[in-house]
Design a protein around this motif. Structure first.
Motif, PDB file in Angstrom:
ATOM      1  N   ILE A   8       0.879  -1.410   0.030  1.00 27.27           N
ATOM      2  CA  ILE A   8       0.022  -0.100  -0.101  1.00 27.27           C
ATOM      3  C   ILE A   8       0.967   1.168  -0.126  1.00 27.27           C
ATOM      4  N   ASN A   9       0.824   2.206  -1.090  1.00 24.41           N
ATOM      5  CA  ASN A   9       1.666   3.081  -1.132  1.00 24.41           C
ATOM      6  C   ASN A   9       1.058   4.101  -0.606  1.00 24.41           C
ATOM      7  N   PHE A  10       1.641   4.945   0.464  1.00 22.99           N
ATOM      8  CA  PHE A  10       0.959   6.065   1.144  1.00 22.99           C
ATOM      9  C   PHE A  10       1.618   7.438   0.502  1.00 22.99           C
ATOM     10  N   VAL A  11       0.799   8.263   0.074  1.00 22.32           N
ATOM     11  CA  VAL A  11       1.392   9.538  -0.500  1.00 22.32           C
ATOM     12  C   VAL A  11       0.763  10.664   0.480  1.00 22.32           C
ATOM     13  N   ALA A  12       1.793  11.677   1.023  1.00 22.94           N
ATOM     14  CA  ALA A  12       1.662  12.838   1.603  1.00 22.94           C
ATOM     15  C   ALA A  12       1.557  13.899   0.591  1.00 22.94           C
ATOM     16  N   GLU A  13       0.491  14.356   0.624  1.00 18.52           N
ATOM     17  CA  GLU A  13       0.031  15.563  -0.416  1.00 18.52           C
ATOM     18  C   GLU A  13       0.420  17.006   0.263  1.00 18.52           C
ATOM     19  N   LYS A  39       7.287   7.558   1.941  1.00 15.61           N
ATOM     20  CA  LYS A  39       8.236   7.182   0.552  1.00 15.61           C
ATOM     21  C   LYS A  39       7.716   8.011  -0.813  1.00 15.61           C
ATOM     22  N   PHE A  40       6.411   8.641  -0.419  1.00 17.51           N
ATOM     23  CA  PHE A  40       5.827   9.423  -1.775  1.00 17.51           C
ATOM     24  C   PHE A  40       5.491  10.892  -1.242  1.00 17.51           C
ATOM     25  N   VAL A  41       5.792  11.768  -1.829  1.00 13.76           N
ATOM     26  CA  VAL A  41       5.110  13.448  -1.715  1.00 13.76           C
ATOM     27  C   VAL A  41       4.756  14.128  -2.919  1.00 13.76           C
ATOM     28  N   LYS A  42       3.654  14.373  -2.712  1.00 17.66           N
ATOM     29  CA  LYS A  42       3.105  15.151  -3.769  1.00 17.66           C
ATOM     30  C   LYS A  42       2.938  16.755  -3.666  1.00 17.66           C
ATOM     31  N   PHE A  43       2.897  17.470  -4.692  1.00 17.26           N
ATOM     32  CA  PHE A  43       2.892  18.705  -4.845  1.00 17.26           C
ATOM     33  C   PHE A  43       1.844  18.935  -5.946  1.00 17.26           C
ATOM     34  N   GLN A  44       1.669  20.191  -6.377  1.00 17.42           N
ATOM     35  CA  GLN A  44       0.686  20.674  -7.145  1.00 17.42           C
ATOM     36  C   GLN A  44       1.302  21.741  -8.230  1.00 17.42           C
ATOM     37  N   LYS A  45       0.728  21.849  -9.398  1.00 15.99           N
ATOM     38  CA  LYS A  45       1.259  22.667 -10.512  1.00 15.99           C
ATOM     39  C   LYS A  45      -0.009  23.330 -11.129  1.00 15.99           C
ATOM     40  N   ARG A  46       0.035  24.665 -11.063  1.00 19.63           N
ATOM     41  CA  ARG A  46      -0.786  25.449 -11.759  1.00 19.63           C
ATOM     42  C   ARG A  46      -0.287  26.567 -12.677  1.00 19.63           C
ATOM     43  N   LYS A  97      15.690  10.634  -0.845  1.00 15.01           N
ATOM     44  CA  LYS A  97      15.160   9.286  -1.076  1.00 15.01           C
ATOM     45  C   LYS A  97      13.567   9.265  -0.901  1.00 15.01           C
ATOM     46  N   ILE A  98      12.844  10.078  -1.254  1.00 17.50           N
ATOM     47  CA  ILE A  98      11.448  10.274  -1.395  1.00 17.50           C
ATOM     48  C   ILE A  98      10.884  10.624  -2.813  1.00 17.50           C
ATOM     49  N   GLU A  99       9.721   9.795  -3.324  1.00 14.46           N
ATOM     50  CA  GLU A  99       9.609  10.007  -4.513  1.00 14.46           C
ATOM     51  C   GLU A  99       8.825  11.244  -4.738  1.00 14.46           C
ATOM     52  N   TYR A 100       9.144  12.203  -5.804  1.00 19.00           N
ATOM     53  CA  TYR A 100       8.499  13.389  -5.926  1.00 19.00           C
ATOM     54  C   TYR A 100       7.224  12.994  -6.916  1.00 19.00           C
ATOM     55  N   MET A 101       6.044  13.329  -6.610  1.00 23.47           N
ATOM     56  CA  MET A 101       4.799  13.377  -7.430  1.00 23.47           C
ATOM     57  C   MET A 101       4.249  14.747  -7.488  1.00 23.47           C
ATOM     58  N   CYS A 102       3.258  14.959  -8.707  1.00 26.43           N
ATOM     59  CA  CYS A 102       2.856  16.332  -8.678  1.00 26.43           C
ATOM     60  C   CYS A 102       1.508  16.118  -9.545  1.00 26.43           C
ATOM     61  N   LYS A 229      -4.412   0.343  -3.280  1.00 24.63           N
ATOM     62  CA  LYS A 229      -2.894   0.179  -3.546  1.00 24.63           C
ATOM     63  C   LYS A 229      -2.357   1.610  -3.459  1.00 24.63           C
ATOM     64  N   TRP A 230      -3.155   2.323  -3.369  1.00 23.05           N
ATOM     65  CA  TRP A 230      -2.441   3.965  -3.088  1.00 23.05           C
ATOM     66  C   TRP A 230      -3.476   4.679  -2.075  1.00 23.05           C
ATOM     67  N   ILE A 231      -2.886   5.291  -1.179  1.00 20.75           N
ATOM     68  CA  ILE A 231      -3.554   6.243  -0.177  1.00 20.75           C
ATOM     69  C   ILE A 231      -2.991   7.663  -0.262  1.00 20.75           C
ATOM     70  N   GLU A 232      -3.672   8.501  -0.494  1.00 20.98           N
ATOM     71  CA  GLU A 232      -3.307   9.995  -0.413  1.00 20.98           C
ATOM     72  C   GLU A 232      -4.044  10.910   0.857  1.00 20.98           C
ATOM     73  N   ARG A 233      -3.261  11.481   1.391  1.00 19.38           N
ATOM     74  CA  ARG A 233      -3.526  12.447   2.728  1.00 19.38           C
ATOM     75  C   ARG A 233      -2.899  13.744   2.569  1.00 19.38           C
ATOM     76  N   HIS A 234      -3.604  14.873   2.710  1.00 17.63           N
ATOM     77  CA  HIS A 234      -3.055  15.925   2.625  1.00 17.63           C
ATOM     78  C   HIS A 234      -2.154  16.197   4.002  1.00 17.63           C
ATOM     79  N   PHE A 235      -0.930  16.823   4.054  1.00 12.84           N
ATOM     80  CA  PHE A 235       0.196  16.923   4.945  1.00 12.84           C
ATOM     81  C   PHE A 235       0.386  18.408   5.326  1.00 12.84           C
TER      82      PHE A 235
END
Length: 291
Positions: A8-13, A39-46, A97-102, A229-235
């Motif tokens: 289960i991949n946990f994404v910190a948004e 292991k995963f962190v996500k940003f936003q692009k506008r 060593k944390i995966e960048y997502m956006c 398999k993926w869970i995302e929560r705002h951080f």
């Protein structure tokens, strides 16, 4: 036999909770790696003017107390990192060593993100009916395409899948059960939507995920039990900070706990390999009634 992947991949948004401050964004990455073990962190692009149009750009923020500018457009500009800053964030994520997502909210932003040669791009619920945006994503991006389904009807879901199939990207498509409210009440989380999505699309897409905007962490663990398999929560570092998303975000300890508990869940969510496990043998001898 191929071993089943139970991860289960946990994404910190992080989203816009960095408040337009690059140093704060880097600090958040440090906390996520040092304390939360994420292991995963996500940003936003506008691109605010492209996304909003002139009228909305020049309108006031609907919640003035949360505004960082005189208009909604200027508010969005204040919270926005340009592509060179995102490149720095991506490089820092690699170092830590944390995966960048956006998330990409418009076509210009999507093109810029693809240029960074990243592995994961998300389309938010607000934009998942933008056919031009989705077409470009599926046609030009070879990584994993994450799409949230908040504010989305089932006809729109089918259009997303059909478009992904057209470009042979459905197996790289991750669909997220989601309710778009900030924070969402527990009675509106509707976790059983996960079961519906798994039944309808589970064998057609890469994975089913859950994007939560609720308070607490019990629903995240339940989502894991339901098979996402993926869970995302705002951080956020502080839920009392100015901004719309902070109240629906997890602080560091909550993030650490939900990430930890999801990893423990992976270990425990299985059948017994045999009737009596090795760990039970001595207890059986000591405690079990003998006929």
């Amino acid at each position: 036999m191929k071993k089943k992947n139970n991860a289960i991949n946990f994404v910190a948004e992080v989203g816009c909770n960095h408040q337009g401050n690059l140093k704060l964004a880097m600090k958040m990455i440090d906390v996520l790696t040092n304390f939360c073990n994420v292991k995963f962190v996500k940003f936003q692009k506008r691109n605010p003017i492209e996304l909003l149009g002139e009228e909305k750009y020049n309108s006031p923020h609907p919640v003035p107390a949360n505004s960082f500018g005189k208009t909604y457009g200027l508010h969005r500009e204040k919270l926005e990192f340009d592509i060179s800053q995102h490149k720095k964030i991506k490089a820092y994520c690699k170092k830590r060593k944390i995966e960048y997502m956006c998330s990409a909210w418009d076509l210009t932003s999507l093109k810029e993100l693809i240029s960074l040669k990243m592995k994961h791009i998300k389309i938010p619920s607000a934009c998942n009916n933008n056919i031009e945006l989705l077409t470009y994503l599926f046609k030009k991006f070879n990584g994993f395409c994450h799409i949230s389904l908040g504010m989305t009807n089932q006809k729109e879901e089918k259009k997303i899948l059909s478009l992904a199939k057209k470009f042979n990207k459905n197996k790289k498509l991750i669909l997220y059960a989601c309710t778009s409210d900030y924070p969402v009440k527990h009675e509106d989380i509707c976790l059983l939507e996960i079961k519906r999505l798994k039944k309808k699309y589970g064998n057609k897409v890469g994975a089913i995920g859950f994007s939560g905007h609720h308070q607490g962490i019990s629903s995240d663990i339940a989502a894991g039990v339901l098979g996402v398999k993926w869970i995302e929560r705002h951080f956020t570092l502080d839920r009392t900070l100015k901004g719309t998303d902070h109240a629906a975000s997890l602080e560091p300890d909550g993030t650490r706990r939900v990430n930890r508990d999801l990893q423990l869940l992976i270990q425990s969510l299985k059948y017994k390999k045999k009737d009596i496990l090795d760990c039970e043998i001595s207890q059986r001898k000591k405690l079990k009634f003998q006929n």
